[in-house]
Design a protein around this motif. Structure first.
Motif, PDB file in Angstrom:
ATOM      1  N   THR A  34      11.669  51.806  94.466  1.00 17.25           N
ATOM      2  CA  THR A  34      13.049  51.967  94.039  1.00 17.25           C
ATOM      3  C   THR A  34      13.829  50.705  94.381  1.00 17.25           C
ATOM      4  OG1 THR A  34      14.959  53.463  94.074  1.00 17.25           O
ATOM      5  CG2 THR A  34      13.918  53.003  96.191  1.00 17.25           C
ATOM      6  N   THR A  35      14.991  50.574  93.764  1.00 24.45           N
ATOM      7  CA  THR A  35      15.908  49.495  94.105  1.00 24.45           C
ATOM      8  C   THR A  35      17.099  50.115  94.816  1.00 24.45           C
ATOM      9  OG1 THR A  35      15.199  48.160  92.234  1.00 24.45           O
ATOM     10  CG2 THR A  35      17.344  47.632  93.179  1.00 24.45           C
ATOM     11  N   VAL A  36      17.514  49.466  95.903  1.00 28.48           N
ATOM     12  CA  VAL A  36      18.663  49.945  96.679  1.00 28.48           C
ATOM     13  C   VAL A  36      19.707  48.841  96.727  1.00 28.48           C
ATOM     14  CG1 VAL A  36      17.294  51.539  98.074  1.00 28.48           C
ATOM     15  CG2 VAL A  36      17.659  49.212  98.893  1.00 28.48           C
ATOM     16  N   GLU A  37      20.960  49.263  96.780  1.00 24.58           N
ATOM     17  CA  GLU A  37      22.056  48.296  96.875  1.00 24.58           C
ATOM     18  C   GLU A  37      23.324  49.024  97.275  1.00 24.58           C
ATOM     19  OE1 GLU A  37      23.007  46.488  93.051  1.00 24.58           O
ATOM     20  OE2 GLU A  37      22.065  48.184  92.066  1.00 24.58           O
ATOM     21  N   GLY A  38      24.312  48.243  97.644  1.00 24.54           N
ATOM     22  CA  GLY A  38      25.615  48.810  97.937  1.00 24.54           C
ATOM     23  C   GLY A  38      26.000  48.710  99.401  1.00 24.54           C
ATOM     24  N   PRO A  39      27.270  49.027  99.667  1.00 24.45           N
ATOM     25  CA  PRO A  39      27.814  48.885 101.021  1.00 24.45           C
ATOM     26  C   PRO A  39      27.101  49.725 102.079  1.00 24.45           C
ATOM     27  CG  PRO A  39      29.573  49.265  99.424  1.00 24.45           C
ATOM     28  CD  PRO A  39      28.279  49.439  98.700  1.00 24.45           C
ATOM     29  N   ALA A  40      26.667  50.933 101.734  1.00 23.48           N
ATOM     30  CA  ALA A  40      25.996  51.775 102.735  1.00 23.48           C
ATOM     31  C   ALA A  40      24.697  51.130 103.202  1.00 23.48           C
ATOM     32  CB  ALA A  40      25.724  53.169 102.174  1.00 23.48           C
ATOM     33  N   ILE A  41      23.944  50.536 102.281  1.00 25.50           N
ATOM     34  CA  ILE A  41      22.703  49.850 102.645  1.00 25.50           C
ATOM     35  C   ILE A  41      23.024  48.635 103.498  1.00 25.50           C
ATOM     36  CG2 ILE A  41      20.675  48.617 101.757  1.00 25.50           C
ATOM     37  CD1 ILE A  41      20.658  51.659 101.230  1.00 25.50           C
ATOM     38  N   GLY A  42      24.021  47.862 103.079  1.00 23.49           N
ATOM     39  CA  GLY A  42      24.432  46.688 103.854  1.00 23.49           C
ATOM     40  C   GLY A  42      24.867  47.050 105.251  1.00 23.49           C
ATOM     41  N   ASP A  43      25.645  48.131 105.391  1.00 23.47           N
ATOM     42  CA  ASP A  43      26.086  48.575 106.710  1.00 23.47           C
ATOM     43  C   ASP A  43      24.898  48.980 107.582  1.00 23.47           C
ATOM     44  OD1 ASP A  43      28.707  48.138 105.964  1.00 23.47           O
ATOM     45  OD2 ASP A  43      29.164  50.268 105.626  1.00 23.47           O
ATOM     46  N   LEU A  44      23.912  49.635 106.991  1.00 23.42           N
ATOM     47  CA  LEU A  44      22.744  50.075 107.743  1.00 23.42           C
ATOM     48  C   LEU A  44      21.959  48.894 108.296  1.00 23.42           C
ATOM     49  CD1 LEU A  44      20.687  52.266 108.660  1.00 23.42           C
ATOM     50  CD2 LEU A  44      19.593  51.973 106.408  1.00 23.42           C
ATOM     51  N   LEU A  47      23.728  43.438 106.627  1.00 20.17           N
ATOM     52  CA  LEU A  47      23.874  42.360 105.652  1.00 20.17           C
ATOM     53  C   LEU A  47      24.914  42.757 104.613  1.00 20.17           C
ATOM     54  CD1 LEU A  47      20.099  41.524 104.996  1.00 20.17           C
ATOM     55  CD2 LEU A  47      21.706  40.205 106.385  1.00 20.17           C
ATOM     56  N   LYS A  48      25.453  41.772 103.910  1.00 20.44           N
ATOM     57  CA  LYS A  48      26.433  42.050 102.857  1.00 20.44           C
ATOM     58  C   LYS A  48      25.796  41.804 101.498  1.00 20.44           C
ATOM     59  CE  LYS A  48      30.537  40.893 105.547  1.00 20.44           C
ATOM     60  NZ  LYS A  48      30.889  42.235 105.854  1.00 20.44           N
ATOM     61  N   ASP A  49      26.313  42.502 100.493  1.00 18.37           N
ATOM     62  CA  ASP A  49      25.880  42.329  99.100  1.00 18.37           C
ATOM     63  C   ASP A  49      24.368  42.489  98.941  1.00 18.37           C
ATOM     64  OD1 ASP A  49      28.558  41.777  98.303  1.00 18.37           O
ATOM     65  OD2 ASP A  49      28.310  39.713  99.009  1.00 18.37           O
ATOM     66  N   VAL A  50      23.835  43.547  99.510  1.00 21.54           N
ATOM     67  CA  VAL A  50      22.390  43.778  99.490  1.00 21.54           C
ATOM     68  C   VAL A  50      21.948  44.390  98.170  1.00 21.54           C
ATOM     69  CG1 VAL A  50      20.493  45.083 100.537  1.00 21.54           C
ATOM     70  CG2 VAL A  50      22.252  44.053 101.983  1.00 21.54           C
ATOM     71  N   ARG A  51      20.884  43.830  97.644  1.00 20.96           N
ATOM     72  CA  ARG A  51      20.148  44.432  96.529  1.00 20.96           C
ATOM     73  C   ARG A  51      18.691  44.116  96.790  1.00 20.96           C
ATOM     74  NH1 ARG A  51      18.174  42.946  91.542  1.00 20.96           N
ATOM     75  NH2 ARG A  51      17.897  44.702  90.138  1.00 20.96           N
ATOM     76  N   ALA A  52      17.871  45.151  96.916  1.00 19.34           N
ATOM     77  CA  ALA A  52      16.454  44.965  97.247  1.00 19.34           C
ATOM     78  C   ALA A  52      15.606  46.008  96.540  1.00 19.34           C
ATOM     79  CB  ALA A  52      16.244  45.078  98.765  1.00 19.34           C
ATOM     80  N   ILE A  65       3.663  51.761 104.980  1.00 15.15           N
ATOM     81  CA  ILE A  65       4.042  50.353 105.003  1.00 15.15           C
ATOM     82  C   ILE A  65       5.067  50.188 103.893  1.00 15.15           C
ATOM     83  CG2 ILE A  65       3.312  47.978 104.616  1.00 15.15           C
ATOM     84  CD1 ILE A  65       0.623  48.701 105.808  1.00 15.15           C
ATOM     85  N   GLU A  66       6.257  49.742 104.282  1.00 21.62           N
ATOM     86  CA  GLU A  66       7.333  49.531 103.318  1.00 21.62           C
ATOM     87  C   GLU A  66       7.395  48.041 103.001  1.00 21.62           C
ATOM     88  OE1 GLU A  66      12.175  49.699 103.275  1.00 21.62           O
ATOM     89  OE2 GLU A  66      11.131  51.243 104.428  1.00 21.62           O
ATOM     90  N   LEU A  67       7.289  47.715 101.725  1.00 26.12           N
ATOM     91  CA  LEU A  67       7.394  46.342 101.255  1.00 26.12           C
ATOM     92  C   LEU A  67       8.762  46.176 100.621  1.00 26.12           C
ATOM     93  CD1 LEU A  67       3.913  46.128  99.487  1.00 26.12           C
ATOM     94  CD2 LEU A  67       4.480  45.419 101.831  1.00 26.12           C
ATOM     95  N   ASP A  68       9.541  45.197 101.094  1.00 27.84           N
ATOM     96  CA  ASP A  68      10.889  44.975 100.566  1.00 27.84           C
ATOM     97  C   ASP A  68      11.005  43.583  99.975  1.00 27.84           C
ATOM     98  OD1 ASP A  68      11.414  47.420 101.735  1.00 27.84           O
ATOM     99  OD2 ASP A  68      13.184  46.743 102.836  1.00 27.84           O
ATOM    100  N   LYS A  69      11.488  43.515  98.755  1.00 22.79           N
ATOM    101  CA  LYS A  69      11.804  42.259  98.073  1.00 22.79           C
ATOM    102  C   LYS A  69      13.315  42.182  97.951  1.00 22.79           C
ATOM    103  CE  LYS A  69      11.843  38.802  95.063  1.00 22.79           C
ATOM    104  NZ  LYS A  69      11.927  37.472  95.543  1.00 22.79           N
TER     105      LYS A  69
END
Length: 144
Positions: A34-44, A47-52, A65-69
């Motif tokens: 999945t792709t995640v983004e937004g302020p809640a992810i950044g707060d967690l 980081l700011k302006d996260v999209r992964a 094993i979680e692979l994040d791009k």
């Protein structure tokens, strides 16, 4: 307070498809992506302006094993891609395997580099391989 289990290990990657392929060849299954983004992810994650894009891989016994791009902000690399095993930080993941020779041969045929192997007393055969982006994977075959 009771620790129940380890849920997963995170590996930040540059080439998500290559890493998914590597772990699939090793015997893990892609559980989901999945792709995640937004302020809640950044707060967690701080980081700011996260999209992964996240891909969750599972071992046959259910470990993750979680692979994040990271698309934004860009991922940051510290040190060389092929850092030695004694570099500070998380250096390898180890898996228990059957027929270590077959696993090593299979992974080498799919681009992994054999770092080294040994027999530990009469209990284990061990091998270290290097996969995409310099990831070190340990393989252990229990003897007897």
């Amino acid at each position: 307070m009771t620790l129940k289990r380890m849920d997963n290990v995170l590996i930040v990657v540059d080439d998500l498809e290559a890493m998914k392929s590597f772990f699939t060849e090793l015997g893990l299954e892609l559980e989901g992506q999945t792709t995640v983004e937004g302020p809640a992810i950044g707060d967690l994650i701080g980081l700011k302006d996260v999209r992964a894009t996240l891909a969750m891989m599972r071992t046959p016994d259910g470990q993750g094993i979680e692979l994040d791009k990271f698309h934004t902000p860009d991922a940051v690399r510290f040190g060389p891609v092929d850092a030695p095993v004694n570099a500070l930080g998380l250096r390898r993941i180890m898996f228990s395997v059957e027929d270590i020779d077959a696993v090593v041969a299979h992974m080498r045929a799919h681009g992994a580099e054999l770092i080294g192997q040994m027999k530990y007393e009469n209990s284990y055969r061990l091998a270290y391989i290097r996969g995409p982006e310099g990831l070190i994977v340990g393989l252990a075959e229990q003897l007897g």
